[in-house]
Design a protein around this motif. Structure first.
Motif, PDB file in Angstrom:
ATOM      1  N   ASN A  85      50.287 -85.593-119.030  1.00 44.28           N
ATOM      2  CA  ASN A  85      50.572 -84.870-117.794  1.00 44.28           C
ATOM      3  C   ASN A  85      49.309 -84.721-116.930  1.00 44.28           C
ATOM      4  OD1 ASN A  85      53.323 -84.539-118.252  1.00 44.28           O
ATOM      5  ND2 ASN A  85      53.032 -82.614-119.366  1.00 44.28           N
ATOM      6  N   TYR A  86      48.137 -84.645-117.571  1.00 39.19           N
ATOM      7  CA  TYR A  86      46.896 -84.568-116.807  1.00 39.19           C
ATOM      8  C   TYR A  86      46.634 -85.863-116.048  1.00 39.19           C
ATOM      9  CZ  TYR A  86      45.455 -80.168-118.939  1.00 39.19           C
ATOM     10  OH  TYR A  86      45.374 -78.864-119.327  1.00 39.19           O
ATOM     11  N   LEU A  87      47.050 -86.969-116.624  1.00 41.90           N
ATOM     12  CA  LEU A  87      46.807 -88.253-115.995  1.00 41.90           C
ATOM     13  C   LEU A  87      47.837 -88.601-114.937  1.00 41.90           C
ATOM     14  CD1 LEU A  87      45.802 -90.307-119.150  1.00 41.90           C
ATOM     15  CD2 LEU A  87      44.304 -89.309-117.403  1.00 41.90           C
ATOM     16  N   LYS A  88      48.951 -87.871-114.944  1.00 41.07           N
ATOM     17  CA  LYS A  88      49.964 -88.124-113.920  1.00 41.07           C
ATOM     18  C   LYS A  88      49.565 -87.368-112.648  1.00 41.07           C
ATOM     19  CE  LYS A  88      53.921 -88.491-117.004  1.00 41.07           C
ATOM     20  NZ  LYS A  88      55.173 -87.866-117.391  1.00 41.07           N
ATOM     21  N   PHE A  89      49.577 -88.042-111.557  1.00 44.30           N
ATOM     22  CA  PHE A  89      49.378 -87.378-110.263  1.00 44.30           C
ATOM     23  C   PHE A  89      50.181 -88.120-109.218  1.00 44.30           C
ATOM     24  CE2 PHE A  89      45.956 -90.353-110.842  1.00 44.30           C
ATOM     25  CZ  PHE A  89      45.846 -91.001-109.634  1.00 44.30           C
ATOM     26  N   ASP A  90      50.577 -87.354-108.217  1.00 48.89           N
ATOM     27  CA  ASP A  90      51.449 -87.902-107.181  1.00 48.89           C
ATOM     28  C   ASP A  90      50.563 -88.403-106.040  1.00 48.89           C
ATOM     29  OD1 ASP A  90      53.613 -88.602-105.663  1.00 48.89           O
ATOM     30  OD2 ASP A  90      54.148 -86.540-105.124  1.00 48.89           O
ATOM     31  N   ILE A  91      50.338 -89.687-105.990  1.00 43.18           N
ATOM     32  CA  ILE A  91      49.467 -90.284-104.984  1.00 43.18           C
ATOM     33  C   ILE A  91      50.081 -90.193-103.588  1.00 43.18           C
ATOM     34  CG2 ILE A  91      50.250 -92.672-105.084  1.00 43.18           C
ATOM     35  CD1 ILE A  91      47.199 -93.351-105.104  1.00 43.18           C
ATOM     36  N   SER A  92      51.398 -90.172-103.489  1.00 42.76           N
ATOM     37  CA  SER A  92      52.042 -90.108-102.172  1.00 42.76           C
ATOM     38  C   SER A  92      51.776 -88.763-101.489  1.00 42.76           C
ATOM     39  CB  SER A  92      53.540 -90.374-102.285  1.00 42.76           C
ATOM     40  OG  SER A  92      54.159 -89.365-103.070  1.00 42.76           O
ATOM     41  N   SER A  93      51.743 -87.655-102.213  1.00 43.74           N
ATOM     42  CA  SER A  93      51.472 -86.347-101.597  1.00 43.74           C
ATOM     43  C   SER A  93      50.022 -86.260-101.140  1.00 43.74           C
ATOM     44  CB  SER A  93      51.804 -85.207-102.567  1.00 43.74           C
ATOM     45  OG  SER A  93      50.924 -85.238-103.676  1.00 43.74           O
ATOM     46  N   GLN A  94      49.099 -86.826-101.938  1.00 41.64           N
ATOM     47  CA  GLN A  94      47.700 -86.812-101.522  1.00 41.64           C
ATOM     48  C   GLN A  94      47.478 -87.744-100.335  1.00 41.64           C
ATOM     49  OE1 GLN A  94      45.076 -87.430-104.827  1.00 41.64           O
ATOM     50  NE2 GLN A  94      45.791 -85.588-105.899  1.00 41.64           N
ATOM     51  N   MET A  95      48.156 -88.849-100.292  1.00 36.60           N
ATOM     52  CA  MET A  95      48.033 -89.764 -99.151  1.00 36.60           C
ATOM     53  C   MET A  95      48.614 -89.131 -97.885  1.00 36.60           C
ATOM     54  SD  MET A  95      46.268 -92.274 -99.997  1.00 36.60           S
ATOM     55  CE  MET A  95      46.522 -93.361 -98.637  1.00 36.60           C
ATOM     56  N   LYS A  96      49.639 -88.286 -98.032  1.00 39.18           N
ATOM     57  CA  LYS A  96      50.224 -87.600 -96.878  1.00 39.18           C
ATOM     58  C   LYS A  96      49.184 -86.700 -96.214  1.00 39.18           C
ATOM     59  CE  LYS A  96      54.119 -85.257 -95.066  1.00 39.18           C
ATOM     60  NZ  LYS A  96      53.622 -85.295 -93.747  1.00 39.18           N
ATOM     61  N   THR A  97      48.389 -85.980 -96.989  1.00 35.85           N
ATOM     62  CA  THR A  97      47.350 -85.125 -96.392  1.00 35.85           C
ATOM     63  C   THR A  97      46.299 -85.969 -95.684  1.00 35.85           C
ATOM     64  OG1 THR A  97      46.114 -85.062 -98.468  1.00 35.85           O
ATOM     65  CG2 THR A  97      47.681 -83.277 -98.081  1.00 35.85           C
ATOM     66  N   PHE A  98      45.939 -87.118 -96.266  1.00 36.40           N
ATOM     67  CA  PHE A  98      44.997 -88.003 -95.577  1.00 36.40           C
ATOM     68  C   PHE A  98      45.587 -88.514 -94.277  1.00 36.40           C
ATOM     69  CE2 PHE A  98      43.083 -88.868 -99.921  1.00 36.40           C
ATOM     70  CZ  PHE A  98      41.941 -88.144 -99.671  1.00 36.40           C
ATOM     71  N   ASP A  99      46.862 -88.906 -94.309  1.00 33.71           N
ATOM     72  CA  ASP A  99      47.533 -89.397 -93.107  1.00 33.71           C
ATOM     73  C   ASP A  99      47.564 -88.316 -92.028  1.00 33.71           C
ATOM     74  OD1 ASP A  99      47.942 -91.861 -94.243  1.00 33.71           O
ATOM     75  OD2 ASP A  99      50.032 -91.458 -94.842  1.00 33.71           O
ATOM     76  N   ASP A 100      47.879 -87.072 -92.409  1.00 33.89           N
ATOM     77  CA  ASP A 100      47.911 -85.964 -91.437  1.00 33.89           C
ATOM     78  C   ASP A 100      46.537 -85.728 -90.826  1.00 33.89           C
ATOM     79  OD1 ASP A 100      50.590 -85.644 -91.965  1.00 33.89           O
ATOM     80  OD2 ASP A 100      50.317 -83.916 -93.326  1.00 33.89           O
ATOM     81  N   THR A 101      45.516 -85.779 -91.655  1.00 35.06           N
ATOM     82  CA  THR A 101      44.153 -85.588 -91.162  1.00 35.06           C
ATOM     83  C   THR A 101      43.760 -86.707 -90.211  1.00 35.06           C
ATOM     84  OG1 THR A 101      43.565 -84.507 -93.250  1.00 35.06           O
ATOM     85  CG2 THR A 101      41.757 -85.247 -91.871  1.00 35.06           C
ATOM     86  N   ILE A 102      44.088 -87.930 -90.546  1.00 35.52           N
ATOM     87  CA  ILE A 102      43.753 -89.075 -89.685  1.00 35.52           C
ATOM     88  C   ILE A 102      44.510 -88.979 -88.359  1.00 35.52           C
ATOM     89  CG2 ILE A 102      44.011 -91.575 -89.458  1.00 35.52           C
ATOM     90  CD1 ILE A 102      43.302 -91.755 -92.456  1.00 35.52           C
ATOM     91  N   GLU A 103      45.784 -88.591 -88.393  1.00 33.40           N
ATOM     92  CA  GLU A 103      46.554 -88.437 -87.152  1.00 33.40           C
ATOM     93  C   GLU A 103      45.964 -87.343 -86.269  1.00 33.40           C
ATOM     94  OE1 GLU A 103      50.758 -87.974 -87.656  1.00 33.40           O
ATOM     95  OE2 GLU A 103      50.873 -89.623 -89.101  1.00 33.40           O
ATOM     96  N   ASP A 104      45.532 -86.244 -86.880  1.00 39.38           N
ATOM     97  CA  ASP A 104      44.931 -85.152 -86.114  1.00 39.38           C
ATOM     98  C   ASP A 104      43.632 -85.599 -85.441  1.00 39.38           C
ATOM     99  OD1 ASP A 104      44.745 -82.428 -85.227  1.00 39.38           O
ATOM    100  OD2 ASP A 104      43.218 -82.097 -86.783  1.00 39.38           O
TER     101      ASP A 104
END
Length: 155
Positions: A18-37
């Motif tokens: 479970n420690y190795l599982k992470f949701d890359i799509s949610s983290q990429m969404k924050t990067f996308d929002d920051t880049i759009e801003d």
């Protein structure tokens, strides 16, 4: 491995997985929002820069030539102001001379300064001076009269 340790190892492996599982799509969404801003702010900044440049070019193209065309009129106005300052300086000198002559005349005739002080509203600002009493009567010299035509050309 023994039968007792196998379920514990499996459970421990699931916990660490479970420690190795992470949701890359949610983290990429924050990067996308920051880049759009950041992109939106850059576009706003670019539009402000373009607006300032257009105002600057309008000023350069429109107002600078008008100021150059008005330069002779401004120079003429400056000359007239200088002449007016000279006239005011001469009036000040003449007024000071006149006040001294009136003070002397009042002293010679024995007239109180109160009478002239009441008639002259500028006497409040006058410096107090000791009147100069000459020993003999001076010869009358007519005052120099200044005309505006001496300073300002008629147009």
């Amino acid at each position: 491995m023994s039968s007792h340790t196998a379920p514990i190892v499996e459970e421990l492996a699931k916990d660490y997985a479970n420690y190795l599982k992470f949701d890359i799509s949610s983290q990429m969404k924050t990067f996308d929002d920051t880049i759009e801003d950041v992109m939106m702010r850059l576009e706003e900044f670019q539009s402000i820069i373009e607006m300032v440049q257009s105002e600057s070019s309008q000023c350069t193209d429109q107002y600078v030539p008008r100021l150059r065309d008005m330069q002779p009129e401004i120079a003429n106005l400056c000359r007239r102001i200088d002449a007016l300052e000279h006239v005011i300086a001469m009036v000040n000198v003449n007024l000071t001379t006149l006040e001294a002559a009136v003070d002397n005349a009042e002293a010679e005739l024995g007239i109180s300064d109160r009478l002239f002080g009441m008639l002259n509203p500028l006497s409040f600002f006058k410096k107090t001076q000791e009147p100069v009493i000459p020993n003999r009567l001076p010869m009358y010299e007519p005052p120099t009269i200044y005309r505006t035509n001496d300073y300002f050309k008629s147009e």
